[in-house]
Motif scaffolding. Structure first.
Motif, PDB file in Angstrom:
ATOM      1  N   ALA A 182       0.852  -1.200   0.000  1.00 48.58           N
ATOM      2  CA  ALA A 182       0.000   0.000   0.000  1.00 48.58           C
ATOM      3  C   ALA A 182       0.888   1.251   0.000  1.00 48.58           C
ATOM      4  O   ALA A 182       2.085   1.172   0.307  1.00 48.58           O
ATOM      5  N   PRO A 183       0.315   2.417  -0.315  1.00 45.76           N
ATOM      6  CA  PRO A 183       1.094   3.658  -0.350  1.00 45.76           C
ATOM      7  C   PRO A 183       1.807   3.994   0.964  1.00 45.76           C
ATOM      8  O   PRO A 183       2.849   4.643   0.957  1.00 45.76           O
ATOM      9  N   GLY A 184       1.292   3.556   2.092  1.00 44.15           N
ATOM     10  CA  GLY A 184       1.914   3.854   3.370  1.00 44.15           C
ATOM     11  C   GLY A 184       3.023   2.885   3.769  1.00 44.15           C
ATOM     12  O   GLY A 184       3.618   3.038   4.837  1.00 44.15           O
ATOM     13  N   HIS A 185       3.310   1.920   2.912  1.00 43.37           N
ATOM     14  CA  HIS A 185       4.344   0.925   3.239  1.00 43.37           C
ATOM     15  C   HIS A 185       5.716   1.587   3.300  1.00 43.37           C
ATOM     16  O   HIS A 185       6.084   2.362   2.432  1.00 43.37           O
ATOM     17  N   PRO A 186       6.504   1.285   4.342  1.00 38.93           N
ATOM     18  CA  PRO A 186       7.829   1.903   4.461  1.00 38.93           C
ATOM     19  C   PRO A 186       8.794   1.467   3.363  1.00 38.93           C
ATOM     20  O   PRO A 186       8.703   0.354   2.846  1.00 38.93           O
ATOM     21  N   VAL A 187       9.712   2.367   3.033  1.00 39.05           N
ATOM     22  CA  VAL A 187      10.778   2.095   2.068  1.00 39.05           C
ATOM     23  C   VAL A 187      12.089   2.389   2.771  1.00 39.05           C
ATOM     24  O   VAL A 187      12.217   3.395   3.468  1.00 39.05           O
ATOM     25  N   LYS A 188      13.064   1.499   2.583  1.00 39.37           N
ATOM     26  CA  LYS A 188      14.363   1.704   3.220  1.00 39.37           C
ATOM     27  C   LYS A 188      15.490   1.420   2.234  1.00 39.37           C
ATOM     28  O   LYS A 188      15.268   0.797   1.186  1.00 39.37           O
ATOM     29  N   ASP A 189      16.677   1.890   2.570  1.00 42.30           N
ATOM     30  CA  ASP A 189      17.838   1.641   1.726  1.00 42.30           C
ATOM     31  C   ASP A 189      17.972   0.158   1.428  1.00 42.30           C
ATOM     32  O   ASP A 189      17.761  -0.686   2.302  1.00 42.30           O
ATOM     33  N   GLY A 190      18.311  -0.146   0.174  1.00 36.20           N
ATOM     34  CA  GLY A 190      18.499  -1.521  -0.247  1.00 36.20           C
ATOM     35  C   GLY A 190      17.259  -2.171  -0.824  1.00 36.20           C
ATOM     36  O   GLY A 190      17.339  -3.248  -1.402  1.00 36.20           O
ATOM     37  N   ASP A 191      16.089  -1.519  -0.702  1.00 41.87           N
ATOM     38  CA  ASP A 191      14.856  -2.088  -1.241  1.00 41.87           C
ATOM     39  C   ASP A 191      14.831  -2.004  -2.768  1.00 41.87           C
ATOM     40  O   ASP A 191      15.435  -1.126  -3.375  1.00 41.87           O
ATOM     41  N   GLU A 192      14.092  -2.937  -3.355  1.00 41.09           N
ATOM     42  CA  GLU A 192      13.743  -2.868  -4.775  1.00 41.09           C
ATOM     43  C   GLU A 192      12.272  -2.467  -4.825  1.00 41.09           C
ATOM     44  O   GLU A 192      11.424  -3.127  -4.223  1.00 41.09           O
ATOM     45  N   VAL A 193      11.987  -1.362  -5.501  1.00 36.58           N
ATOM     46  CA  VAL A 193      10.616  -0.849  -5.592  1.00 36.58           C
ATOM     47  C   VAL A 193      10.190  -0.863  -7.054  1.00 36.58           C
ATOM     48  O   VAL A 193      10.900  -0.336  -7.917  1.00 36.58           O
ATOM     49  N   ALA A 194       9.059  -1.492  -7.332  1.00 38.45           N
ATOM     50  CA  ALA A 194       8.541  -1.559  -8.697  1.00 38.45           C
ATOM     51  C   ALA A 194       7.221  -0.808  -8.780  1.00 38.45           C
ATOM     52  O   ALA A 194       6.389  -0.893  -7.873  1.00 38.45           O
TER      53      ALA A 194
END
Length: 85
Positions: A65-77
């Motif tokens: 969901a849009p509120g999901h955290p993102v951190k260094d090292g993640d792959e985001v599609a």
């Protein structure tokens, strides 16, 4: 560190590339914040993310969901909703 961003379908066409690696900006702690940051990067990015509710996201190959955290090292599609047939 950085995040790997992948773009698919019409999101890829508007952005003009299939992938990019960026340093995670301080204000982009979740998907919504990352999308806002990306929308400010170029006219193509702005066009792709103008209708953010039409874009699905995955972090490390899991739908989120849009509120999901993102951190260094993640792959985001980022990609449009998938339709079946």
């Amino acid at each position: 560190m950085a995040v790997e961003i992948l773009y698919f379908a019409w999101v890829r066409q508007k952005v003009g590339k299939g992938a990019e690696r960026i340093a995670l900006p301080p204000g982009a702690t979740d998907i919504a914040g990352l999308m806002a940051h990306l929308a400010a990067q170029s006219p193509g990015h702005a066009e792709a993310f103008a209708h953010g509710k039409q874009i699905r996201a995955a972090v490390n190959q899991e739908f989120v969901a849009p509120g999901h955290p993102v951190k260094d090292g993640d792959e985001v599609a980022f990609f449009p909703p998938v339709t079946g047939g």
